[in-house]
Design a protein around this motif. Sequence first.
Motif: not given
Length: 74
Positions: A5-14, A25-31, A36-39
Motif C-alpha cells: 500500500l505504501m508503494q501506491l501512496l505519496d507520504p506527502d499527500a497524507i 475543513e479537512i476536505i479542503r486541507i487534503l484537497a 500543491r502536489l499536482g494530483y
Amino acid sequence: MSDGLMQLLDPDAIVLGSDASTNEEIIRILAGRLERLGYVKSSYADAVVRRELTIPTGLPLERSDNVAVPHTDP
C-alpha cells in the motif's frame, strides 16, 4: 501500513493529526495538499464537498479519530 500500500501512496499527500473541526475543513486541507502536489485540479475541493453532501465517505472508527478518503466522481 502494508509495504504494498505504501508503494501506491505519496507520504506527502497524507495528513495526520489535523486540527480541522469539520468535514469540509479537512476536505479542503487534503484537497489543497493534493493540488500543491499536482494530483488534482483547483476544482477538486468543491467537487468533493458537493459529493459529500449526498454520500459521505468518512469511516467512523468508534474512536476519537476517524478516517476519510475524500473523492469525487470523474
